[in-house]
Write a protein that holds these residues in place. Structure first.
Motif, PDB file in Angstrom:
ATOM      1  N   SER A 196       0.851  -1.189   0.000  1.00 34.48           N
ATOM      2  CA  SER A 196       0.000   0.000   0.000  1.00 34.48           C
ATOM      3  C   SER A 196       0.885   1.236   0.000  1.00 34.48           C
ATOM      4  CB  SER A 196      -0.940   0.012   1.201  1.00 34.48           C
ATOM      5  OG  SER A 196      -0.238   0.287   2.389  1.00 34.48           O
ATOM      6  N   THR A 197       0.246   2.392  -0.097  1.00 39.53           N
ATOM      7  CA  THR A 197       0.974   3.649  -0.040  1.00 39.53           C
ATOM      8  C   THR A 197       0.647   4.369   1.250  1.00 39.53           C
ATOM      9  OG1 THR A 197      -0.814   4.719  -1.251  1.00 39.53           O
ATOM     10  CG2 THR A 197       1.049   3.947  -2.540  1.00 39.53           C
ATOM     11  N   HIS A 198       1.638   5.023   1.783  1.00 38.98           N
ATOM     12  CA  HIS A 198       1.483   5.722   3.059  1.00 38.98           C
ATOM     13  C   HIS A 198       0.868   7.091   2.825  1.00 38.98           C
ATOM     14  CE1 HIS A 198       3.069   8.228   6.417  1.00 38.98           C
ATOM     15  NE2 HIS A 198       2.666   7.196   7.110  1.00 38.98           N
ATOM     16  N   GLY A 199       0.047   7.499   3.748  1.00 34.53           N
ATOM     17  CA  GLY A 199      -0.507   8.837   3.676  1.00 34.53           C
ATOM     18  C   GLY A 199      -1.722   8.929   2.780  1.00 34.53           C
ATOM     19  N   GLY A 200      -2.282  10.081   2.682  1.00 34.99           N
ATOM     20  CA  GLY A 200      -3.491  10.281   1.885  1.00 34.99           C
ATOM     21  C   GLY A 200      -4.712   9.842   2.654  1.00 34.99           C
ATOM     22  N   ALA A 201      -5.836   9.868   2.018  1.00 35.82           N
ATOM     23  CA  ALA A 201      -7.090   9.537   2.673  1.00 35.82           C
ATOM     24  C   ALA A 201      -7.368   8.044   2.695  1.00 35.82           C
ATOM     25  CB  ALA A 201      -8.237  10.261   1.986  1.00 35.82           C
ATOM     26  N   THR A 202      -6.566   7.283   2.017  1.00 36.46           N
ATOM     27  CA  THR A 202      -6.776   5.841   2.010  1.00 36.46           C
ATOM     28  C   THR A 202      -5.442   5.150   1.964  1.00 36.46           C
ATOM     29  OG1 THR A 202      -7.851   3.986   0.914  1.00 36.46           O
ATOM     30  CG2 THR A 202      -6.942   5.691  -0.494  1.00 36.46           C
ATOM     31  N   ASN A 203      -5.369   3.986   2.430  1.00 37.52           N
ATOM     32  CA  ASN A 203      -4.183   3.167   2.265  1.00 37.52           C
ATOM     33  C   ASN A 203      -4.618   1.736   2.006  1.00 37.52           C
ATOM     34  OD1 ASN A 203      -5.116   3.006   4.963  1.00 37.52           O
ATOM     35  ND2 ASN A 203      -3.235   1.998   5.546  1.00 37.52           N
TER      36      ASN A 203
END
Lengths: 113, 114
Positions: free
Chosen positions: B93-100
């Motif tokens: 997954s990717t870190h940060g943002g509104a979703t992971n």
């Protein structure tokens, strides 16, 4: 140890009926998710929910699906008119930050007949 | 580009042996790589996770090796035990943002023979 709890553990429903799957995420978590796993296959992302709104949804999550956080503790997934292909294990998950550990519930096995 | 490829599909290891499961990804925006263990009828349970700023992370008998340039990571289970018999999923997954959201691999069914 805090855990994500899901009810019911198993739900059998007639095709075309509405079902609501319920989840209680870990209390201090802010990000909530639904995933599903068709028998023997990989876990697939359905939807993520943050700050009382959907932040992302997959192509699986069509108009028949909806999510809601009706109060401070519950997180629900509703399928309006179930299809045979909706039969799967549905997992709720939560995390306290984006991009960190997501904790999964034990799942609800949905069987559509 | 969102896929995570996992191999092998199944693995049989003798008790005390080393189990090795491999995963590869394409999306260079991924920066969080967890491994989950799943027993039949249960939800995935987080086993160990790594971020791309380190090449290896060890917790007890479980080690993740990470090769950023090759975009590959692997799980090593040392001294494998019959109780380790389960399905193992890698994810990214990717870190940060509104979703992971987690993108899962296809899973590896591990059987440790006594």
């Amino acid at each position: 140890e805090p855990e994500v709890t899901q009810t019911p553990s198993h739900q059998v429903t007639q095709m075309g009926q509405e079902v609501i799957l319920r989840c209680v995420p870990i209390s201090n978590h802010l990000y909530f998710y639904w995933y599903r796993q068709i028998l023997g296959q990989k876990v697939e992302f359905l939807v993520s929910f943050y700050n009382n709104e959907i932040s992302e949804k997959s192509e699986i999550f069509d108009d028949q699906f909806s999510v809601e956080r009706p109060d401070g503790s519950n997180f629900t997934l509703k399928i309006r008119s179930t299809k045979l292909e909706d039969s799967a294990m549905y997992f709720c998950a939560s995390s306290n930050q984006a991009g960190t550990e997501a904790f999964f519930g034990q799942g609800t096995r949905l069987t559509v007949v | 580009q969102q896929q995570v490829k996992q191999s092998p599909q199944s693995l049989i290891v003798q008790k005390g042996g080393i189990s090795i499961i491999n995963c590869a990804y394409e999306n260079t925006a991924f920066d969080y790589f967890p491994w989950y263990q799943q027993f039949p009828g249960k939800g995935p349970a987080l086993l160990i996770a790594i971020r791309p700023d380190v090449s290896e992370k060890k917790e007890g008998r479980f080690t993740i090796s990470f090769n950023k340039s090759a975009k590959q990571f692997s799980l090593h289970i040392m001294d494998s035990q019959p109780g380790d018999s389960a399905t193992y999923f890698c994810a990214a997954s990717t870190h940060g943002g509104a979703t992971n959201k987690l993108i899962f691999g296809t899973g590896t069914l591990l059987a440790v023979q006594p």
